[in-house]
Design an enzyme around this catalytic site. Structure first.
Site, PDB file in Angstrom:
ATOM      1  N   ARG A  98      -7.473  -4.796  -6.431  1.00 33.08           N
ATOM      2  CA  ARG A  98      -6.461  -3.754  -6.205  1.00 33.08           C
ATOM      3  C   ARG A  98      -5.118  -4.119  -6.829  1.00 33.08           C
ATOM      4  O   ARG A  98      -4.126  -4.309  -6.143  1.00 33.08           O
ATOM      5  CB  ARG A  98      -6.286  -3.463  -4.710  1.00 33.08           C
ATOM      6  CG  ARG A  98      -7.560  -3.008  -4.030  1.00 33.08           C
ATOM      7  CD  ARG A  98      -7.322  -2.672  -2.577  1.00 33.08           C
ATOM      8  NE  ARG A  98      -8.572  -2.244  -1.934  1.00 33.08           N
ATOM      9  CZ  ARG A  98      -8.674  -1.900  -0.655  1.00 33.08           C
ATOM     10  NH1 ARG A  98      -7.604  -1.931   0.122  1.00 33.08           N
ATOM     11  NH2 ARG A  98      -9.832  -1.525  -0.158  1.00 33.08           N
TER      12      ARG A  98
ATOM     13  N   ASP B 175       0.846  -1.193   0.000  1.00 26.80           N
ATOM     14  CA  ASP B 175       0.000   0.000   0.000  1.00 26.80           C
ATOM     15  C   ASP B 175       0.881   1.243   0.000  1.00 26.80           C
ATOM     16  O   ASP B 175       1.841   1.338   0.775  1.00 26.80           O
ATOM     17  CB  ASP B 175      -0.921   0.018   1.223  1.00 26.80           C
ATOM     18  CG  ASP B 175      -2.098  -0.943   1.081  1.00 26.80           C
ATOM     19  OD1 ASP B 175      -2.173  -1.638   0.051  1.00 26.80           O
ATOM     20  OD2 ASP B 175      -2.923  -0.990   2.008  1.00 26.80           O
TER      21      ASP B 175
END
Length: 323
Positions: A215, A162
């Site tokens: 994602r 992330d």
């Protein structure tokens, strides 16, 4: 200059007839000058802003325990840190600037993750991350010049990689994600435009998203974000999402068994822009595109999409290179 929605195939020679496959998009002109690079070379956004060298020629230390790893990562001195064996840990371990972290053969980080919080010039390579209880690698608070390369990620709680809160000049390359849901988030919140706009420039190339769910990446604000030569296999959620004004170039990737390879908007997030060119879609949806994307400033060579599956599956993940 901007990357416009292209109208013809120009740069790659792809198979004329591919069963149950579709080659989509084309570049009216090359995005940047090209060069031939090895799978161990740094390419992409992490070459910009002065480049990314990690610990450089600093002294090497080998760690075999969580306490030793925590101390080495947290030192303010430049260092090359070699991880040996399996290290069991929890939470997030702070990584300070000017570090190269390399896994020896079979090295694994189990139960915890790395947090790069406002620091710069970090290289993370050849590690297997498993069962992390937060993120495996979290890059935040304007961290810059990060290279995340040839790692494997599986069975974690939240994101594998992330990147958020104004971080910039990052390359994520040759990694494998499997047995996992939320792979790679870029930009954490729709309300963070003031910190993120003009930043979050990341290159994702030659990663293997191996039946991971979603994602790959999910992008907010960053422009241009470059997603090229990745292999997507049986991703049940989606491949790439461009949201909140982001600009994403999706180039020469191979999608196999992916109903939703790329789209605009996601959840409550408004649409960004997305240009797709020279992608291979096998038993997959057609994808959604729209708008233009800023030009790519660095040199790179994109493999033909028809070769991506074999190249990536042979070379992505931990244990595929000798360092």
């Amino acid at each position: 200059m901007e990357q416009k929605m292209p109208g013809r195939i120009s740069r790659f020679t792809l198979a004329a007839a591919l069963p149950l496959a579709l080659v989509t998009g084309a570049g009216a002109a090359s995005a940047a000058p090209v060069q031939t690079l090895a799978i161990t070379d740094l390419v992409g956004w992490a070459t910009q802003n002065g480049g990314t060298t990690g610990g450089g020629s600093a002294a090497t230390t080998t760690v075999t325990s969580a306490s030793a790893l925590t101390t080495a990562l947290g030192s303010t001195s430049a260092a090359t840190i070699r991880v040996s064996g399996t290290i069991n840990c929890s939470g997030m371990l702070r990584v300070r600037s000017n570090k190269t972290i390399i896994g020896n053969a079979g090295a694994a980080i189990v139960g915890c993750g790395f947090n790069i919080n406002g620091d710069r010039n970090v290289v993370i390579r050849n590690l297997s991350f498993r069962n992390w209880n937060d993120d495996a690698i979290n890059v935040q608070e304007s961290a810059t010049n990060i290279w995340i390369d040839h790692n494997s990620f599986s069975n974690g709680y939240d994101g594998a990689v992330d990147i958020k809160r104004g971080s910039d000049f990052i390359t994520v390359s040759w990694n494998r994600v499997f047995n996992h849901d939320k792979s790679m988030l870029l930009g954490h919140s729709d309300s963070n435009a003031s910190q993120d706009t003009g930043h979050l420039r990341v290159t994702y190339h030659h990663n293997w998203f191996d039946a991971s769910t979603q994602r790959h990446p999910r992008v907010r604000f960053g422009n241009p974000v470059h997603v090229y030569n990745n292999y997507y296999y049986n991703n049940s959620g989606y491949g790439v999402a461009s949201t909140e004004g982001a600009g994403v170039l999706v180039e020469a990737n191979s999608f196999e068994g992916v109903d939703d390879p790329y789209h605009l908007g996601e959840g409550s997030s408004d649409a960004g822009t997305l240009v797709a060119r020279n992608n291979l879609l096998v038993n997959s949806g057609s994808g959604q595109t729209g708008g233009s994307v800023k030009s790519i400033p660095y040199s790179y060579t994109a493999d033909a999409a028809s070769s991506v599956k074999s190249i990536v599956t042979a070379n992505a993940g931990a244990g595929r290179i000798s360092l």
